[in-house]
Design a protein around this motif. Structure first.
Motif: not given
Lengths: 353, 262, 319
Positions: B56-63, B65-69, B142-155
């Motif tokens: 849970f925690i490492l996934a939160a950190i990864a998320s 970072l994904a959103i930050l970058f 690595f595996v989850s950043l596409p979701y962050a970028v795509n959601a932000a881009k669509e927004a």
């Protein structure tokens, strides 16, 4: 009066849209209207002046300063659009006050109440944009644009999306507001009535070029080409040849008739004549027409169409002339198709090119 | 809801229902196969709880970072401020198409002890990159950043350029436009994307297990139990993990909805 | 505004927890052990006992097929402290001399055919007819991946040896043709749940695992079950070529343990090996996997001093 905005030889390419060698000046306290059909490039011009497109040639000067390469946030201009473009996540008050953070020396609260009273939006200040009607939203957009005292207010057909009564009301309010503030305005529209109502100066634009610039009366009554004339709604356009020229008075042959006009032209020159319908007098009785008027013809009514309170009567005198008459007159005079009528118009009402 | 007698909506309801059952039934079966005492035993074990915490925690950190970058990148892509932005968008989507074990191996070669980067890391921080929580976060990111970028881009795509233009004309420099106008309007979409990003990160196995078998995340722990033959324990841990993830998911979504309406 | 603060605090708390969790864990020294799946159960017990004796040590085991474990070191550049292979020849061929200098062979096993009481023909099967039963169409049987797991290629070698032993030419090919691809799994431990659930009727497995997991099994003749050193010559008659080109000859099953040269924690690694060989003997016995009477050392010249003091080892000439 000083020039607030000076556009010199401006050229822009954006995708398939282009502006070619646009030049004009806007003085302070002037409403400069750019009139043209859709696709003429009016919005592109406005966006370029605001700083959103790269200029390929020419200059833009604001108060004498060259801003051609300056970013939009340093130009000191404001914009209003057809779709209001209010910030949906901010209240009306926050919308209007948005720009105050960047411009110092603005007396915020005084200006705010003054403007909101002028535009009658004081009661809306805590509402969200989504809850406003079209007219309210556009007034808020106007307040937002004017609060920071822009050098020029750029307006892109702001009233087109509103219904007719609202449009009238808003135009009047707009005019009152900017006159009260002595605000310079660059206004873009395809509606010639709107242009006539609001403008001090008009530039006619088509296909990325400025075709003619001049004062309101000059443009509307003295267009310089058939296209412009048609766009401006000049009802009667005739082809003729100059037969006589003496002391600034021209006699032009049109078909079998001679029409008198003023101007300097050579004999034998081919000209086009413009005559606005509101300059033509129409009588049922030959004697009722004033004899001092040079151009008097009789003809047969071919068509009548009414637009609101005005009836446009198309009369065939050997050439077709349109006269504007009130509907009351049509009824009282009993003007019908195939009636014989008598037209007269002054030589000064004819414009040739 | 389904209109009476309207065959069209009935058909849609049927197709949708089949899909929902397809998701629900395997889980129901899995859960019903577990014994309650097994669940109770397993949930108290330190190694299991630690695995959950790690996940849970490492996934939160990864998320995070994904959103930050990812948000700045999404903004640039959305406003076409980079050349050949279509190409870069495809690169961002690449992790979606790559098999997870390959992701793990690629990261291993890039950051492991034999590589330049890994050796540098080793020399500076005096520990290897592989087998650490940092490696896990890297794999998850690595595996989850596409979701962050795509959601932000669509927004960002949904925000009309006009609004940003107006803000600029009123005197707002680009940073101001972003923080006062673009970001607040995109917040909903970005938050929604964050939940998906977290979900993807928390469930990642293939890449994580290659880079860091230990410290164990929940999926690795479950796999470890499975492959050493204790299938019942693996199932029990899986069921508990499932419920925990579902709970977090539901809570986050409720929070998001409240934020949107409130 | 308030939301922004809460989010930031939440994030900081997460990061803090992350580091705390990291610190708690790294308070203990880590010992990485790569080992074969078949040793999972006895090694779990040994891990527990070792950590009781040395509370500051955290033994972290990674289970995989032995081939895969060895490749992790030789090809992927992974570091480990102790490697235990189900087939000593893998360490010998692939890790010596680049990664390891020595190896200790310490335990054996034998191949059996495991099944449950619900398997088809369960009451009929024995050491004389198993190869006929496996050829029946309604029987599902499998083994582990020969390219990743010694248990897999050993199963195939057993079948080759069966052809020789039972004097049935073509038996190997017949059996292989009857085996379904879907019944081949990466490592031997994955076959366990399949057998338990009834997905498979029969699987080739180590005897120790069959005992540990409570399966019934067919004891195969010594000539083919790869368990006796005396039959090494017999076993050598079967040969198998793997996907990456290496050739596996039939050899008795012997487990090997080594500490790679680049082990991060060499001191404790050697201690672990010592522990395994001495205290581990009884544990392995309990799990049905007997140690060799005397562990055999390969590469004795390079054996670290700590190892030399072990109670018994026998020298072996280096190949």
């Amino acid at each position: 009066m000083a020039d607030i905005l000076c556009v010199e030889d401006l050229s822009v390419f954006v995708g398939s849209f282009r502006l070619k060698n646009i030049s004009f000046r806007v003085s302070e306290d002037e409403v400069f209207v750019i009139l043209g059909p859709s696709g003429a490039g009016k919005t592109l011009l406005l966006e370029t002046i605001a700083g959103f497109h790269k200029v390929t040639g020419g200059r833009i000067l604001i108060c004498g300063k060259d801003v051609t390469r300056a970013p939009p946030y340093r130009r000191g201009l404001s914009l209003i659009f057809q779709d209001y473009a209010l910030f949906p996540h901010l209240t009306v008050r926050e919308n209007i006050l948005f720009g105050t953070r960047y411009r110092s020396g603005v007396h915020i609260s005084e200006n705010l109440s003054h403007l909101t009273n002028l535009l009658e939006i004081q009661g809306l200040l805590d509402r969200m944009p989504a809850t406003l009607s079209g007219g309210e939203a556009q007034r808020v957009a106007l307040a937002r644009a004017l609060l920071c005292q822009p050098k020029v207010l750029l307006s892109d057909e702001p009233f087109t999306a509103l219904d007719a009564p609202m449009r009238q009301k808003l135009r009047a309010q707009f005019l009152q507001t900017i006159r009260g503030l002595k605000q310079a305005v660059l206004f873009v529209t395809h509606d010639r009535n709107e242009a006539y109502q609001l403008a001090t100066k008009v530039a006619v634009m088509d296909d990325g070029r400025i075709l003619q610039i001049g004062g309101k009366e000059e443009i509307f009554y003295k267009p310089q080409s058939t296209d412009i004339a048609e766009f401006l709604g000049v009802e009667t356009l005739l082809e003729g040849v100059v037969e006589e020229h003496k002391d600034g008075l021209l006699k032009i042959r049109v078909g079998d008739s001679i029409i008198s006009a003023l101007g300097e032209r050579r004999v034998g020159e081919k000209v086009t004549l413009c005559l606005r319908a509101d300059r033509v007098s129409l009588e049922m009785d030959e004697d009722a027409a004033r004899s001092t008027i040079r151009n008097r013809f009789n003809g047969v009514v071919r068509e009548i169409h009414t637009e609101g309170p005005v009836a446009y009567v198309i009369v065939d005198c050997g050439f077709k002339v349109t006269a504007a008459v009130t509907r009351l007159s049509v009824e009282e005079l009993g003007i019908k198709e195939n009636s014989t009528v008598f037209l007269s118009f002054k030589a000064t009402s004819i414009h040739t090119f | 809801m389904v209109k009476k007698g309207n065959w069209f909506f009935l058909l849609f309801g049927f197709l949708g229902g089949v899909l929902l059952l397809f998701i629900i039934l395997p889980f129901v079966t899995l859960c019903s196969n577990q014994s309650l005492e097994n669940l109770v035993t397993v949930v108290q074990e330190e190694s299991v709880l630690l695995a959950f915490l790690n996940s849970f925690i490492l996934a939160a950190i990864a998320s995070f970072l994904a959103i930050l970058f990812g948000t700045p990148l999404a903004y640039l892509l959305s406003r076409r401020m980079v050349p050949i932005s279509g190409f870069w968008h495809a690169i961002v989507d690449l992790p979606l198409a790559v098999p997870h074990s390959i992701v793990g191996i690629a990261l291993l070669f890039f950051l492991g002890g034999n590589s330049i980067f890994g050796a540098l890391f080793n020399n500076i921080f005096r520990f290897g990159f592989v087998g650490t929580r940092i490696a896990i976060v890297a794999a998850m990111l690595f595996v989850s950043l596409p979701y962050a970028v795509n959601a932000a881009k669509e927004a960002f795509d949904r925000i009309s350029v006009r609004i940003e233009q107006v803000a600029a004309s009123l005197g707002a420099p680009p940073a101001s436009v972003f923080f006062r106008v673009s970001l607040p309007l995109a917040k909903g979409g970005i938050s929604s994307g964050a939940i998906l990003t977290w979900a993807r990160a928390v469930s990642e196995f293939g890449a994580v297990v290659v880079l860091a078998y230990h410290p164990m995340t929940a999926p690795v722990k479950i796999w470890d139990e499975f492959t050493t033959g204790t299938l019942e324990r693996a199932g029990a841990i899986a069921v508990i993990f499932l419920f925990l993830c579902l709970s977090v998911f539901i809570v986050l979504r409720l929070l998001l909805r409240k934020q949107k309406n409130g | 505004m308030l939301r922004g603060i809460i989010t930031t605090i939440g994030i900081l708390v997460c990061l803090l927890l992350f580091f705390i969790a990291g610190c708690v864990d790294s308070a203990r020294e880590k010992l990485y052990v790569f080992h074969a799946g078949s040793l999972a159960q006895p090694l779990a017990e040994i891990e527990k006992l070792f950590e009781e004796k040395y509370p500051d040590i955290d033994v972290l085991r990674e289970v995989s097929g032995s081939y895969e474990a060895v490749k992790k070191i030789s090809e992927l550049g992974r570091y480990c402290d102790v490697i235990i292979s189900a087939d000593y020849s893998l360490i010998e061929q692939l890790l010596v001399p680049n990664f390891c200098d020595w190896q200790i062979k310490f335990a054996t096993n034998s191949m059996v055919l495991a099944y449950t009481k619900t398997s088809k023909y369960a009451d009929l099967i024995n050491a004389n007819n198993w190869f006929e039963i496996l050829q029946k169409d309604d029987v599902e049987w499998g083994h582990s991946n020969p390219n990743a797991d010694p248990c897999g290629y050993r199963a195939l070698l057993v079948m080759k040896l069966a052809e020789i032993h039972y004097k049935i030419p073509g038996l190997y090919d017949k059996l292989v043709s009857k085996r379904r691809i879907k019944n081949i799994r990466e490592k031997e431990t994955e076959l366990v749940p399949l057998l338990k659930s009834g997905e498979l009727d029969y699987t080739f497995l180590y005897r120790s695992m069959a005992l540990q997991y409570g399966f019934k099994f067919v004891d195969l003749p010594y000539e083919i079950d790869l368990s006796r050193a005396e039959y090494a010559d017999r076993y050598a008659m079967a040969e198998l070529k793997l996907k990456d080109g290496t050739v596996q000859k039939g050899i008795p099953i012997v487990y090997g343990v080594s500490v790679p040269n680049n082990a991060p924690n060499k001191r404790m690694a050697l201690e672990f090996v010592r522990f395994l060989l001495i205290e581990g003997a009884t544990v392995f016995e309990r799990f049905g996997q007997p140690f060799l009477k005397k562990p055999i050392v390969y590469g004795q010249g390079k054996l670290p001093d700590e190892m030399k003091s072990l109670p018994f080892y026998k020298e072996e000439r280096e190949k």
